[in-house]
Design a protein around this motif. Structure first.
Motif, PDB file in Angstrom:
ATOM      1  N   PHE A  61       0.821  -1.206   0.000  1.00 26.46           N
ATOM      2  CA  PHE A  61       0.000   0.000   0.000  1.00 26.46           C
ATOM      3  C   PHE A  61       0.862   1.267   0.000  1.00 26.46           C
ATOM      4  N   ALA A  62       2.032   1.217   0.632  1.00 25.84           N
ATOM      5  CA  ALA A  62       2.917   2.380   0.705  1.00 25.84           C
ATOM      6  C   ALA A  62       3.798   2.496  -0.544  1.00 25.84           C
ATOM      7  N   ARG A  63       3.597   1.617  -1.508  1.00 22.64           N
ATOM      8  CA  ARG A  63       4.329   1.608  -2.775  1.00 22.64           C
ATOM      9  C   ARG A  63       5.821   1.371  -2.597  1.00 22.64           C
ATOM     10  N   MET A  64       6.175   0.555  -1.622  1.00 24.56           N
ATOM     11  CA  MET A  64       7.562   0.152  -1.432  1.00 24.56           C
ATOM     12  C   MET A  64       7.850  -1.152  -2.169  1.00 24.56           C
ATOM     13  N   ALA A  65       6.795  -1.802  -2.641  1.00 21.72           N
ATOM     14  CA  ALA A  65       6.918  -3.030  -3.437  1.00 21.72           C
ATOM     15  C   ALA A  65       5.829  -3.006  -4.505  1.00 21.72           C
ATOM     16  N   LYS A  66       6.143  -3.540  -5.682  1.00 27.34           N
ATOM     17  CA  LYS A  66       5.171  -3.531  -6.779  1.00 27.34           C
ATOM     18  C   LYS A  66       4.022  -4.490  -6.550  1.00 27.34           C
ATOM     19  N   SER A  67       4.246  -5.534  -5.754  1.00 21.87           N
ATOM     20  CA  SER A  67       3.178  -6.486  -5.461  1.00 21.87           C
ATOM     21  C   SER A  67       3.388  -7.047  -4.064  1.00 21.87           C
ATOM     22  N   ARG A  68       2.353  -7.667  -3.529  1.00 26.05           N
ATOM     23  CA  ARG A  68       2.487  -8.272  -2.204  1.00 26.05           C
ATOM     24  C   ARG A  68       3.452  -9.435  -2.230  1.00 26.05           C
ATOM     25  N   SER A  69       3.487 -10.182  -3.336  1.00 20.13           N
ATOM     26  CA  SER A  69       4.403 -11.318  -3.403  1.00 20.13           C
ATOM     27  C   SER A  69       5.859 -10.843  -3.415  1.00 20.13           C
ATOM     28  N   ILE A  70       6.136  -9.729  -4.067  1.00 20.44           N
ATOM     29  CA  ILE A  70       7.489  -9.173  -4.033  1.00 20.44           C
ATOM     30  C   ILE A  70       7.815  -8.707  -2.621  1.00 20.44           C
ATOM     31  N   ALA A  71       6.854  -8.089  -1.951  1.00 21.08           N
ATOM     32  CA  ALA A  71       7.057  -7.663  -0.560  1.00 21.08           C
ATOM     33  C   ALA A  71       7.335  -8.878   0.322  1.00 21.08           C
ATOM     34  N   GLN A  72       6.607  -9.962   0.113  1.00 20.36           N
ATOM     35  CA  GLN A  72       6.809 -11.175   0.904  1.00 20.36           C
ATOM     36  C   GLN A  72       8.194 -11.761   0.677  1.00 20.36           C
ATOM     37  N   ARG A  73       8.672 -11.740  -0.578  1.00 24.80           N
ATOM     38  CA  ARG A  73      10.014 -12.262  -0.866  1.00 24.80           C
ATOM     39  C   ARG A  73      11.095 -11.408  -0.209  1.00 24.80           C
TER      40      ARG A  73
END
Length: 138
Positions: free
Chosen positions: A21-33
């Protein structure tokens, strides 16, 4: 948890969702990785679970190669909106010295004028010099 019934100071959100949501990752899966790789710290603790909850006041450090960002969570997000909306979710407290170092490291990759690949005009001149003269009549 229903976010509407809790007082604003107690609103919590999953770390992967907040990063998305804060646009620190393009997707949740990228954020999870990135979280699983150990690139994210919350309040100076390495977090390896995407389900870790964050709330207002938490300090998040995002490591990313030569650069790292330090963010303080203001509030939980409700959706991945435009940049202006995402910017309201955090305060960026990354030191200015580190930002200067980042621009210096990126600046060294820039080429000086006249170096690198030749322009079309320079290439034509080179082709003319390499040939016997009439390269188009061969």
């Amino acid at each position: 948890m229903n976010e509407e019934k809790q007082p604003p100071s107690e609103v919590r959100q999953r770390l992967d969702k907040w990063l998305f949501f804060a646009r620190m990752a393009k997707s949740r899966s990228i954020a999870q990785r990135r979280i699983a790789a150990g690139d994210v710290r919350v309040n100076d603790q390495k977090i390896l679970q995407a389900s870790h909850t964050v709330r207002a006041g938490d300090r998040i450090v995002l490591a990313g190669g030569a650069q790292s960002r330090i963010l303080v969570v203001r509030t939980a997000g409700t959706r991945r909106g435009p940049y202006e909306e995402a910017r309201q979710l955090y305060d960026d407290v990354t030191p200015a010295v580190q930002e200067q170092q980042l621009s210096d490291t990126l600046g060294h990759a820039a080429r000086e004028a006249g170096t690198g690949r030749p322009t079309k005009k320079q290439r034509r001149v080179l082709d003319e010099l390499r040939s016997d003269g009439d390269w188009w009549s061969e």
